[in-house]
Design an enzyme around this catalytic site. Structure first.
Site, mmCIF file in Angstrom:
data_model
loop_
_atom_site.group_PDB
_atom_site.id
_atom_site.type_symbol
_atom_site.label_atom_id
_atom_site.label_comp_id
_atom_site.label_asym_id
_atom_site.label_seq_id
_atom_site.Cartn_x
_atom_site.Cartn_y
_atom_site.Cartn_z
ATOM 1 N N HIS A 70 2.140 -6.027 12.677
ATOM 2 C CA HIS A 70 2.148 -5.614 11.269
ATOM 3 C C HIS A 70 1.099 -4.532 11.003
ATOM 4 O O HIS A 70 0.740 -4.280 9.854
ATOM 5 C CB HIS A 70 1.923 -6.817 10.343
ATOM 6 C CG HIS A 70 3.115 -7.750 10.296
ATOM 7 N ND1 HIS A 70 3.052 -9.008 9.739
ATOM 8 C CD2 HIS A 70 4.392 -7.607 10.751
ATOM 9 C CE1 HIS A 70 4.251 -9.598 9.854
ATOM 10 N NE2 HIS A 70 5.069 -8.769 10.469
ATOM 11 N N CYS A 78 2.151 15.727 7.462
ATOM 12 C CA CYS A 78 2.016 16.351 8.788
ATOM 13 C C CYS A 78 1.655 15.345 9.885
ATOM 14 O O CYS A 78 1.528 15.722 11.044
ATOM 15 C CB CYS A 78 0.975 17.465 8.734
ATOM 16 S SG CYS A 78 -0.722 16.869 8.543
ATOM 17 N N CYS A 124 -4.469 14.622 2.517
ATOM 18 C CA CYS A 124 -4.662 15.251 3.820
ATOM 19 C C CYS A 124 -5.416 16.575 3.655
ATOM 20 O O CYS A 124 -5.119 17.348 2.748
ATOM 21 C CB CYS A 124 -3.306 15.488 4.457
ATOM 22 S SG CYS A 124 -3.373 16.313 6.060
ATOM 23 N N SER A 136 0.459 -19.713 12.426
ATOM 24 C CA SER A 136 1.618 -19.035 11.839
ATOM 25 C C SER A 136 2.589 -20.076 11.306
ATOM 26 O O SER A 136 2.899 -21.049 11.984
ATOM 27 C CB SER A 136 2.332 -18.158 12.867
ATOM 28 O OG SER A 136 3.501 -17.601 12.288
HETATM 29 ZN ZN LIG Z 1 -1.034 16.358 6.342
#
Ligand SMILES: [Zn+2]
Length: 250
Positions: free
Chosen positions: A122, A133, A155, A196
């Site tokens: 996960h 990107c 970013c 679990s």
């Molecule tokens: Zn980026």
């Protein structure tokens, strides 16, 4: 069967096994103080619908909500520390018994405790990436931008939104899940499922791939009747006692 007998028989099964793997879930994390969002009344999602925040849809359509609700909970999880159960599993691997570990937990505590062959199916909170990107970032970088109120964090290359390396609601299972599944199908003759509830699919299919099963969980699971041994105890204590038993005469 009393507790000590269960530990001794589990250790004997592990010693006879040639393909011993473990599967761990939220029960391990709760013993490190991380709330389980599926336990009624104690869940971190109690006041907020996870589908409405920690999901791909929210990240894409309302990244601010994602970062203000879900992300702060993730950031809190990174402060947790491993307990005796995490260290015991790392020790079982070091002793040569445990061949690998599949975890549903995103807290990274198995890695912190020293486990090496591990599939975090996960995801985890050590890193993130740009949705545009795909440039990679440390999780810390995401946290720092959020702390500076740059929400959502962006970013530096293309100014698209960053996301953590966790599997969100609506994400497909990562390729490493299928790698783990394939390894278990070919090699696993004994699985230890710890903490679990075995209700979250597709991970909950994995115990069916093992020839023999040991279950440590406080609550009953659907696999209990198929298991050689079922121990209703805390994972930290049981895994610690099991590792001690294995190291006694090895
Ligand atoms: Zn980026």
């Amino acid at each position: 069967m009393d507790y000590q007998t269960q530990i001794e028989r589990a250790a004997a099964l592990i010693k006879q096994s040639s393909g011993f793997y473990s599967l761990t879930g939220a029960g391990l994390s709760t013993e490190s103080g991380i709330p389980d969002f599926r336990t009624p009344g104690t869940g971190i999602w109690e006041n907020i619908d996870p589908i409405k925040t920690a999901s791909v849809e929210v990240l894409e359509n309302d990244p601010r909500l994602f970062y203000e609700a879900a992300f702060n909970r993730f950031a809190h999880i990174t402060l947790a520390e491993p307990h005796a159960g995490h260290y015991a599993l790392a020790k079982m691997e070091e002793m040569g018994y445990l061949k690998g570990l599949v975890t549903q937990n995103i807290d990274g505590l198995h890695v912190k405790a020293g486990s090496r062959k591990i599939w975090e199916v996960h995801g985890h909170l050590r890193s993130g990436y740009c949705q545009g990107c795909k440039k990679r970032y440390s999780f810390e970088e995401l946290v720092q931008q959020v702390e500076l109120k740059r929400i959502p964090p962006l970013c530096r290359n293309c100014f698209d939104v960053l996301r953590p390396d966790v599997v969100l609601f609506g994400d497909p299972m990562p390729a490493l899940f299928y790698e783990a599944e394939d390894t278990l199908r070919r090699n696993c003759d004994l699985m230890l499922s710890a903490g679990s509830s075995l209700v979250v699919y597709p991970v909950a299919y994995l115990p069916a791939l093992a020839k023999k099963l040991i279950i440590i969980n406080l609550m009953p699971t659907e696999y209990d009747s198929d298991a050689e041994i079922v121990i209703r105890e805390k994972c930290s204590k049981t895994l610690h006692d099991l590792a001690e038993e294995l190291s006694r005469d090895s």
